[in-house]
Design an enzyme around this catalytic site. Structure first.
Site, PDB file in Angstrom:
ATOM      1  N   GLN A 277       0.869  -1.163   0.000  1.00 34.49           N
ATOM      2  CA  GLN A 277       0.000   0.000   0.000  1.00 34.49           C
ATOM      3  C   GLN A 277       0.913   1.221   0.000  1.00 34.49           C
ATOM      4  O   GLN A 277       1.548   1.535   1.006  1.00 34.49           O
ATOM      5  CB  GLN A 277      -0.908   0.026   1.224  1.00 34.49           C
ATOM      6  CG  GLN A 277      -1.762   1.285   1.347  1.00 34.49           C
ATOM      7  CD  GLN A 277      -2.659   1.511   0.143  1.00 34.49           C
ATOM      8  OE1 GLN A 277      -3.442   0.636  -0.223  1.00 34.49           O
ATOM      9  NE2 GLN A 277      -2.553   2.672  -0.497  1.00 34.49           N
TER      10      GLN A 277
ATOM     11  N   TYR B 225       3.547   4.677   6.816  1.00 35.61           N
ATOM     12  CA  TYR B 225       4.149   3.985   5.677  1.00 35.61           C
ATOM     13  C   TYR B 225       5.614   3.655   5.971  1.00 35.61           C
ATOM     14  O   TYR B 225       6.059   2.515   5.769  1.00 35.61           O
ATOM     15  CB  TYR B 225       4.043   4.845   4.420  1.00 35.61           C
ATOM     16  CG  TYR B 225       4.783   4.266   3.233  1.00 35.61           C
ATOM     17  CD1 TYR B 225       4.239   3.207   2.506  1.00 35.61           C
ATOM     18  CD2 TYR B 225       6.027   4.763   2.838  1.00 35.61           C
ATOM     19  CE1 TYR B 225       4.928   2.657   1.430  1.00 35.61           C
ATOM     20  CE2 TYR B 225       6.713   4.231   1.776  1.00 35.61           C
ATOM     21  CZ  TYR B 225       6.161   3.179   1.072  1.00 35.61           C
ATOM     22  OH  TYR B 225       6.847   2.633   0.002  1.00 35.61           O
TER      23      TYR B 225
END
Length: 328
Positions: A89, A154
């Site tokens: 992702q 992230y």
């Protein structure tokens, strides 16, 4: 060789799959076609690789599905020799908005792929990491010993995946390598990147928009150099168990980048500035001496040359690419 590329419909994975097929390898791509950006670009990546297979000696197989699907992943890996794990992702800002999804796909998904690779006894597992693991710079350029203090979910997810990859090498003997990419750009790149948006806006006589004052710096790495680093890992075990930076060795401020792109397209266009965005690292700059020493990696494309290459590609592909960029 038979190679699995997870995330092989994405930007980097798509270029890897295409090159591996052109080199005569049999490639399996596993990709969920997640609509993080318009899937037309991902479909184009699949199309390009299929065209390469049709005109060469390699074979190409596309599987649609998620890296969190244990049965699908196990089946995809069952008879491959190498795994190039690019699926994730993506997006710093997306991770700030939805950290659960980033963690589930990046961390749990990587664990699923690692387990399947261990069971299959693959020759090598190459993990795509990111300069986002560094976060707050204590010194520049970053070498691999620099502390990892990410400033986004992230970046944290990439630190976690690196650790899982390391453990699978040390505990289970799975040959693994993690490559820390530094802001990769080039043809068919993600549309929701500053580089792409600067080019698109200039082609439409609109000023590039910089988030922040533009003093933040990036080490932009052209896609051909990233592909070269990955290809080398098909031929050598010298990097097994290692983490390595893959960057350009140079950096540029976002303000300078906007001016380089603007000046290449239309010097009369202005530059606009907006509020900074959460999760953005202030600086990135890679020390690639380890990759140079271990696998002979040598970046070859400067930001000026890479900008010209991308703008030239953009001009030839604007009809299909630009509407996707504009909707991102």
């Amino acid at each position: 060789m038979k190679i699995l590329v997870t995330g092989g419909a994405g930007f980097i994975g798509g270029h890897l799959a295409e090159q591996f097929v052109r080199d005569g390898h049999d490639v399996v791509v596993l990709d969920s076609l997640e609509p993080f950006y318009d899937i037309g670009i991902k479909e184009r990546n699949v199309e390009v690789a299929r065209e390469a297979a049709a005109t060469g000696d390699g074979h190409y197989t596309f599987l649609e599905g998620s890296i969190t699907d244990e049965d699908l992943v196990t089946d995809a890996i069952s008879d491959v020799e190498f795994v190039f794990h690019q699926a994730a992702q993506a997006g710093v800002h997306a991770s700030v908005e939805n950290p659960e999804k980033t963690t589930r796909i990046n961390v749990e998904g990587t664990f699923t792929v690692l387990e399947a690779a261990r069971a299959a006894g693959v020759n090598r597992f190459v993990n795509a990491s990111s300069s986002s693991v560094y976060g707050k710079p204590e010194y520049l350029p970053y070498d691999e010993d620099h502390p990892t203090t990410p400033v986004s979910p992230y970046g944290a997810s990439k630190v976690a995946t690196e650790q899982y990859v390391r453990v699978y090498n040390e505990v289970y003997g799975l040959p693994t390598v993690s490559l820390r990419y530094f802001t990769v750009y080039g043809p068919r790149m993600r549309p929701n990147m500053a580089f792409t948006n600067f080019v698109s806006r200039c082609f439409h006589d609109e000023p590039p928009v910089i988030f922040g004052d533009g003093s933040q710096t990036r080490d932009f790495t052209y896609i051909d150099d990233i592909v070269d680093a990955n290809k080398r890992l098909l031929e050598t075990d010298a990097a097994d168990g290692e983490v390595m930076n893959v960057g350009s060795t140079d950096r540029i401020t976002i303000d300078e980048l906007a001016h380089v792109i603007r000046d290449e397209i239309d010097p009369s266009i202005g530059i606009e500035y907006a509020d900074p965005r959460d999760g953005d690292a202030q600086h990135t700059h890679s020390d690639v001496s380890k990759a140079r020493r271990v696998i002979g990696y040598e970046p070859t494309v400067s930001i000026e040359e890479g900008t010209r290459k991308f703008i030239g590609w953009y001009r030839e592909n604007e009809d299909w690419y630009d509407p996707l960029v504009r909707r991102s």
